[in-house]
Design a protein around this motif. Sequence first.
Motif, PDB file in Angstrom:
ATOM      1  N   GLY A  73       2.935   0.388  -7.177  1.00 41.79           N
ATOM      2  CA  GLY A  73       2.271   0.544  -5.717  1.00 41.79           C
ATOM      3  C   GLY A  73       1.354   1.037  -6.123  1.00 41.79           C
ATOM      4  N   HIS A  75      -2.241   2.708  -1.979  1.00 46.25           N
ATOM      5  CA  HIS A  75      -2.770   3.142  -1.300  1.00 46.25           C
ATOM      6  C   HIS A  75      -3.006   1.581  -1.351  1.00 46.25           C
ATOM      7  CE1 HIS A  75      -1.203   6.943  -1.951  1.00 46.25           C
ATOM      8  NE2 HIS A  75      -0.295   6.838  -0.700  1.00 46.25           N
ATOM      9  N   LEU A  76      -3.183   0.986   0.185  1.00 42.59           N
ATOM     10  CA  LEU A  76      -4.675  -0.117   0.340  1.00 42.59           C
ATOM     11  C   LEU A  76      -4.760   0.402   1.802  1.00 42.59           C
ATOM     12  CD1 LEU A  76      -1.910  -2.800   0.172  1.00 42.59           C
ATOM     13  CD2 LEU A  76      -3.845  -1.798  -1.895  1.00 42.59           C
ATOM     14  N   TRP A  84       0.448   3.380   2.163  1.00 45.75           N
ATOM     15  CA  TRP A  84       0.914   2.903   0.687  1.00 45.75           C
ATOM     16  C   TRP A  84       2.153   1.853   0.843  1.00 45.75           C
ATOM     17  CZ3 TRP A  84       1.326   4.434  -4.356  1.00 45.75           C
ATOM     18  CH2 TRP A  84       2.703   4.092  -5.051  1.00 45.75           C
ATOM     19  N   CYS A  85       1.588   1.096  -0.199  1.00 42.09           N
ATOM     20  CA  CYS A  85       2.029  -0.285  -0.703  1.00 42.09           C
ATOM     21  C   CYS A  85       3.431  -0.460  -2.033  1.00 42.09           C
ATOM     22  CB  CYS A  85       1.644  -1.343  -0.461  1.00 42.09           C
ATOM     23  SG  CYS A  85       2.093  -3.236  -0.981  1.00 42.09           S
ATOM     24  N   ASP A  86       4.650  -0.224  -1.565  1.00 43.56           N
ATOM     25  CA  ASP A  86       5.484  -0.905  -2.816  1.00 43.56           C
ATOM     26  C   ASP A  86       5.267  -1.568  -3.285  1.00 43.56           C
ATOM     27  OD1 ASP A  86       6.584   1.522  -1.957  1.00 43.56           O
ATOM     28  OD2 ASP A  86       8.463   0.865  -1.262  1.00 43.56           O
ATOM     29  N   ARG A  91      10.326  -1.264  -4.906  1.00 41.58           N
ATOM     30  CA  ARG A  91      11.534  -2.195  -4.254  1.00 41.58           C
ATOM     31  C   ARG A  91      12.512  -2.286  -4.310  1.00 41.58           C
ATOM     32  NH1 ARG A  91       6.274  -4.603  -2.886  1.00 41.58           N
ATOM     33  NH2 ARG A  91       6.381  -6.524  -4.093  1.00 41.58           N
TER      34      ARG A  91
END
Length: 265
Positions: A73, A75-76, A84-86, A91
């Motif tokens: 993942g 950070h966006l 934070w995006c997994d 997931r």
Amino acid sequence: MDTRVNTDLPFYEASGNEIELFEHAWKNRLPLLIKGPTGVGKTRFVAHMAARLGLPLYTVACHDDLTAADLVGRHLIGDGETVWCDGPLTRAVREGGICYLDEVVEARKDTTVVLHPLADDRRVLPIDRTGETLEAPPGFMLVISYNPGYQNFLKGLKPSTRQRFVSLRFDFPSAEREQSVLVGEAGCDPMLATQLVNIGRSLRALKDVDLEEVVSTRLLVYAATLIREGLDPVEACRATIVESLTDDTETGEALMEVVSATFGR
């Protein structure tokens, strides 16, 4: 990256005890490595098992540019804030599903090292960028696959990675099983399945033809599907088998001789 949750049971024709082995590995929280040539059902088998066990499946097609962040993942930035995006691996760990890395040797070695804590008795995923350390729940399973024929000095599976996995070898199916696969997968009649399997076995046995890969069961399924829908059998085999195997005109004509002979042309 395919992150769909399987709800239906995909067709799969077992060749041995691979279903039992997969289930035992999952129940005992062991990671699994599947090795075998292209198009013999490795990916379909994993999809079948995920649906059979009722687990979400996250599939990653590995490639040279795959980074650890692609798996874990990142950070966006959105709406003026950092979120934070997994990644698919994270997931799968959070949900207790299966993470399947297809053709794992295509990924960079520094990327696959992120798998090590998950593939031994620790079963944890450290996320350095958030400071988290996720413990994999009982349902989580890590599955990787590769084609041994593609391995070389630069693209091989490190022993430190390989020896963390239970291993399962896939190969081309027997004639009877391959016929069953074509009938079940493409919905063709048994006679056509027999003809296509004979073509496949004949092409695999050719000694004087230089091919990087021999015909896979997947290509035979493609041919059966087009023929079932009304395409001329010879032209269907040319498009799905011969043209997929070679760009060389002379080699292609040699392969077409086998196809034409099978269909009496």
